[in-house]
Design a protein around this motif. Sequence first.
Motif, PDB file in Angstrom:
ATOM      1  N   GLY A 176       0.842  -1.188   0.000  1.00 41.90           N
ATOM      2  CA  GLY A 176       0.000   0.000   0.000  1.00 41.90           C
ATOM      3  C   GLY A 176       0.873   1.231   0.000  1.00 41.90           C
ATOM      4  O   GLY A 176       1.741   1.388  -0.856  1.00 41.90           O
ATOM      5  N   ASN A 177       0.682   2.074   1.000  1.00 44.80           N
ATOM      6  CA  ASN A 177       1.522   3.270   1.096  1.00 44.80           C
ATOM      7  C   ASN A 177       2.461   3.212   2.299  1.00 44.80           C
ATOM      8  O   ASN A 177       2.911   4.235   2.809  1.00 44.80           O
ATOM      9  N   LEU A 195       7.890  15.002   6.945  1.00 45.91           N
ATOM     10  CA  LEU A 195       8.896  15.420   5.969  1.00 45.91           C
ATOM     11  C   LEU A 195       8.653  14.696   4.644  1.00 45.91           C
ATOM     12  O   LEU A 195       8.301  13.506   4.635  1.00 45.91           O
ATOM     13  N   PRO A 196       8.851  15.369   3.502  1.00 39.21           N
ATOM     14  CA  PRO A 196       8.529  14.755   2.202  1.00 39.21           C
ATOM     15  C   PRO A 196       9.618  13.799   1.706  1.00 39.21           C
ATOM     16  O   PRO A 196      10.107  13.935   0.582  1.00 39.21           O
ATOM     17  N   ILE A 197      10.019  12.829   2.544  1.00 39.19           N
ATOM     18  CA  ILE A 197      11.035  11.863   2.124  1.00 39.19           C
ATOM     19  C   ILE A 197      10.368  10.767   1.299  1.00 39.19           C
ATOM     20  O   ILE A 197       9.227  10.394   1.539  1.00 39.19           O
ATOM     21  N   LYS A 198      11.087  10.247   0.327  1.00 38.31           N
ATOM     22  CA  LYS A 198      10.496   9.306  -0.626  1.00 38.31           C
ATOM     23  C   LYS A 198      10.759   7.844  -0.285  1.00 38.31           C
ATOM     24  O   LYS A 198      10.134   6.952  -0.867  1.00 38.31           O
ATOM     25  N   GLU A 199      11.692   7.597   0.618  1.00 34.40           N
ATOM     26  CA  GLU A 199      12.037   6.229   0.978  1.00 34.40           C
ATOM     27  C   GLU A 199      11.996   6.062   2.495  1.00 34.40           C
ATOM     28  O   GLU A 199      11.921   7.041   3.237  1.00 34.40           O
ATOM     29  N   PHE A 209      13.607   3.972  12.135  1.00 34.58           N
ATOM     30  CA  PHE A 209      13.323   4.305  10.739  1.00 34.58           C
ATOM     31  C   PHE A 209      12.100   5.209  10.641  1.00 34.58           C
ATOM     32  O   PHE A 209      11.182   5.122  11.454  1.00 34.58           O
ATOM     33  N   LYS A 210      12.092   6.038   9.585  1.00 32.61           N
ATOM     34  CA  LYS A 210      10.964   6.929   9.346  1.00 32.61           C
ATOM     35  C   LYS A 210      10.569   6.870   7.869  1.00 32.61           C
ATOM     36  O   LYS A 210      11.410   6.623   6.992  1.00 32.61           O
ATOM     37  N   TYR A 211       9.262   7.112   7.626  1.00 28.32           N
ATOM     38  CA  TYR A 211       8.788   7.245   6.253  1.00 28.32           C
ATOM     39  C   TYR A 211       7.601   8.195   6.246  1.00 28.32           C
ATOM     40  O   TYR A 211       6.959   8.454   7.280  1.00 28.32           O
ATOM     41  N   SER A 212       7.313   8.730   5.068  1.00 29.65           N
ATOM     42  CA  SER A 212       6.162   9.621   4.904  1.00 29.65           C
ATOM     43  C   SER A 212       5.075   8.884   4.130  1.00 29.65           C
ATOM     44  O   SER A 212       5.301   8.495   2.966  1.00 29.65           O
ATOM     45  N   PRO A 213       3.905   8.656   4.692  1.00 30.95           N
ATOM     46  CA  PRO A 213       2.831   7.931   3.995  1.00 30.95           C
ATOM     47  C   PRO A 213       2.394   8.606   2.696  1.00 30.95           C
ATOM     48  O   PRO A 213       1.903   7.939   1.778  1.00 30.95           O
ATOM     49  N   THR A 214       2.567   9.920   2.592  1.00 31.08           N
ATOM     50  CA  THR A 214       2.096  10.642   1.403  1.00 31.08           C
ATOM     51  C   THR A 214       3.110  10.640   0.262  1.00 31.08           C
ATOM     52  O   THR A 214       2.733  10.840  -0.899  1.00 31.08           O
ATOM     53  N   THR A 215       4.389  10.408   0.570  1.00 29.81           N
ATOM     54  CA  THR A 215       5.420  10.488  -0.481  1.00 29.81           C
ATOM     55  C   THR A 215       6.233   9.202  -0.626  1.00 29.81           C
ATOM     56  O   THR A 215       7.128   9.132  -1.470  1.00 29.81           O
ATOM     57  N   PHE A 216       5.941   8.162   0.151  1.00 33.78           N
ATOM     58  CA  PHE A 216       6.739   6.932   0.153  1.00 33.78           C
ATOM     59  C   PHE A 216       6.644   6.216  -1.199  1.00 33.78           C
ATOM     60  O   PHE A 216       5.560   5.915  -1.691  1.00 33.78           O
ATOM     61  N   LEU A 217       7.814   5.936  -1.800  1.00 30.30           N
ATOM     62  CA  LEU A 217       7.879   5.245  -3.100  1.00 30.30           C
ATOM     63  C   LEU A 217       8.291   3.779  -2.967  1.00 30.30           C
ATOM     64  O   LEU A 217       7.900   2.947  -3.773  1.00 30.30           O
TER      65      LEU A 217
END
Length: 430
Positions: A176-177, A195-199, A209-217
């Motif tokens: 999913g995201n 933060l707008p991180i992609k990974e 670890f961190k990720y952004s649900p809106t920008t995660f690739l």
Amino acid sequence: MRLKALFFLAWLITSLPTAAQLSRAQFSSLENILGEKSSFSGHMTGFILYDLDSQKVVYEKNSQLNFIPASTTKLFTLFAAVAILQDSTQTLRYVASGDTLKIWGAGDPSWKYQDFFQPDFEKVWKNYQVIQYSDANQVSPAFGYGWQWDDYYYDYSAERSPLPIYGNLLEVKKVGNRPEVFPSRFQKSISTTTLPIKELERDLHTNDFKYSPTTFLGRERFIPLLTSGQLTAELAQELTGKTWIYKKESLPENNQAFRGAPVFPLLQEMMLESDNFIAEQMLWMVSDHLFQTLDTERAIEYIQKTYFFDLPDQPKWVDGSGLSRHNLFTPRSMVVLIDKLYRIVPEDQLYALLPTGGKTGTLKNTFQAAQPYIFAKSGSMSNHYSLAGLVRTKSGKTYAFAFMNSNFLGRPSAIRAEVEKVMALVREVL
């Protein structure tokens, strides 16, 4: 007697290899494509072509200058592994202490890494329920000398450790995201960020670890873990079902060594896919075999004094992979190294280890021809591109070569394209 001596001298002179020489047309062709009006005039370039039969230099340009070799450093690591490890890995050192087995890792990268042959650890610890693990034999740090600090979250810069598991990498899958990771024990260490991180990104100092649900690739499949002896013990306990205790204890002299896996598949992956992690672990296994410590600097010093004392220029060699910008080699030392490999590694194995133009490894999509003619290790990083190995010409001869480029602007792919033109010319005219 004097007549016999003269006949012997005449025979000796005529039987010695003659200097390999280019015709005027051949020399002019190479001068034009590498000269002041060529694409190589705007940066530092070194090139040398070496006749393996006559053991003579056919052509050279700036072959005495030092260059940053990048991944062509792995040719030096390959020689060290072949000379010292021969056919199998250094996996463990161990001693028994009652119902406890004390072990020290020897650098073998095989355990649960890719699809490599797995060491039969049961041979060592099947009669023990408690395993005490120590990393006190590790001398060199997890990162190599001169590695870039901000590469720590890229898979090509995995940390070194005495007993790696899963290649010291966290596997990431996009569901999913959000990311799902393996080993799953790290799932609870993942949090979200605005933060707008992609990974999925790891903290510098922890396995958080961190990720952004809106920008995660989710394009980065692997992330290096922060290694420690305690983490190794915990992962090993999950894998084996035995009790593992981490205790930093010196390796005693009366230990036993376990060599658990064939080394050739690892060497092939190191060379064809330019696996930095395997290359670094190779030098640690060399160090363990020689000194029972994991010390990159000491292993390199030994190899240079024992096997490379006759190089025309002593290299500055600091790591196994070529990640460090402190490595410095000259093209003419590179071809002597290639000649050494050519003499000690069986021909079929050497060609299987070197990426083949248009066919295998990192050269699969370059140097394409109906009949493969380039068998070489490439190396690139920002502003540097090198290629060293063997070239087979249309006349049927095989030459060793080293082609090194430093301090250029633009992408390495542009220089690689120009290098390809030169090597195609060599194939045609020699």
